[in-house]
Motif scaffolding. Structure first.
Motif, short mmCIF file in Angstrom:
data_model
loop_
_atom_site.label_atom_id
_atom_site.label_comp_id
_atom_site.label_asym_id
_atom_site.label_seq_id
_atom_site.Cartn_x
_atom_site.Cartn_y
_atom_site.Cartn_z
N SER A 13 0.85 -1.19 0.00
CA SER A 13 0.00 0.00 0.00
C SER A 13 0.88 1.24 0.00
N GLY A 14 0.42 2.28 -0.68
CA GLY A 14 1.19 3.52 -0.72
C GLY A 14 1.38 4.11 0.67
N GLU A 15 0.36 3.96 1.51
CA GLU A 15 0.44 4.53 2.86
C GLU A 15 1.62 3.97 3.65
N VAL A 51 2.25 -1.51 -6.36
CA VAL A 51 2.21 -0.56 -5.25
C VAL A 51 1.05 0.41 -5.45
N GLY A 53 -1.09 4.09 -4.42
CA GLY A 53 -0.69 5.50 -4.49
C GLY A 53 -1.27 6.35 -3.38
N ASN A 55 -0.35 7.31 -0.54
CA ASN A 55 0.48 8.29 0.16
C ASN A 55 0.49 9.64 -0.57
N THR A 78 0.94 6.00 -8.40
CA THR A 78 1.58 4.68 -8.29
C THR A 78 2.89 4.64 -9.06
N ASN A 81 5.60 6.08 -6.86
CA ASN A 81 6.02 5.08 -5.88
C ASN A 81 6.84 3.97 -6.51
N THR A 139 -5.86 -0.83 -7.09
CA THR A 139 -4.55 -1.49 -7.22
C THR A 139 -4.59 -2.89 -6.61
#
Length: 238
Positions: A13-15, A51, A53, A55, A78, A81, A139
């Motif tokens: 996960s982006g987070e 991955v 996005g 974040n 994404t 990242n 995603t």
């Protein structure tokens, strides 16, 4: 030790990449995650990565913006990242290729299944950007799709939660964690592991999912060695 899985699709996960900052990159976290990915690769595991996005951008929080346009912005997040992960891995001496579902040939290869599998066979890590390349798909769905396309043995879903619970453990102190659960249980209970499209795709293609916490990146190395980590989602309980 011999790895339990030969080819893994890692969904990050982006987070997670934002660490405690909650937005953008926490490069200590990025490097820590990539160090564990390298450790898996050094064991001979073939690794594809999808991955998110989150974040940078969360389309469902974009107010009145057109959904298609909001999702396109998320796809670009994404890619940022993907490039950050690729750079960190390359600095560790790992061979990496970034492929995107939307062509942007100045910075990445277009996604081509046969080329992706060839990279994996040669020991290169392949990072898949832009999700599926289509709006209205998450995603998570991209991870399920790419896992099916590259014949991955399993999806590693690395999140901020240490497994699958019967309800949100952040809101309910009596939430119960599952060690093993089926795809059908995920769908029928409406558990927030993956969205229903992704979960159905995994069920229909018999792709197991291992959900674990990436706060300790060593979890992914333990997982690939078959150690007990997180929750395993199977077609049928063993």
């Amino acid at each position: 030790m011999e790895p339990k899985y030969k080819r893994v699709l890692l969904k990050i996960s982006g987070e997670v990449l934002a660490g405690k900052e909650k937005h953008g990159f926490d490069f200590n976290t990025v490097n820590s995650v990539c160090a564990s990915v390298k450790e898996m690769a050094d064991l001979g595991v073939e690794i594809g990565i999808v991955v998110g996005g989150g974040n940078f951008w969360r389309g469902r929080s974009s107010g009145n913006m057109d959904r298609t346009r909001a999702d396109h912005i998320g796809m670009l997040a994404t890619v940022m990242n993907s490039l950050a992960l690729a750079d960190a891995l390359e600095q560790m001496g790992v061979n990496v290729r970034v492929q995107t579902a939307i062509e942007m040939n100045k910075i990445a290869e277009p996604y081509i299944r046969s080329r992706a599998t060839r990279h994996l066979e040669k020991g290169r890590i392949v990072i898949f950007g832009c999700g599926t390349g289509n709006p209205f798909f998450s995603t998570d769905t991209a991870a399920a799709l790419r896992a099916a396309e590259i014949d991955a043995d399993i999806i590693f879903k690395a999140t901020n939660v240490d497994g699958v619970y019967d309800k949100d453990p952040n809101r309910f102190s009596d939430a119960v964690k599952f060690d093993v659960i089926t795809h059908q249980d995920i769908l029928s209970r409406g558990l927030a592991v993956m969205d229903s499209t992704a979960a159905s795709l995994c069920r229909d293609n018999g792709i197991p999912i291992l959900v674990f916490n990436l706060e300790n990146p060593q979890n992914m190395v333990d997982a690939v060695l078959g150690k007990k980590v997180g929750t395993i989602v199977l077609e049928e309980k063993e």
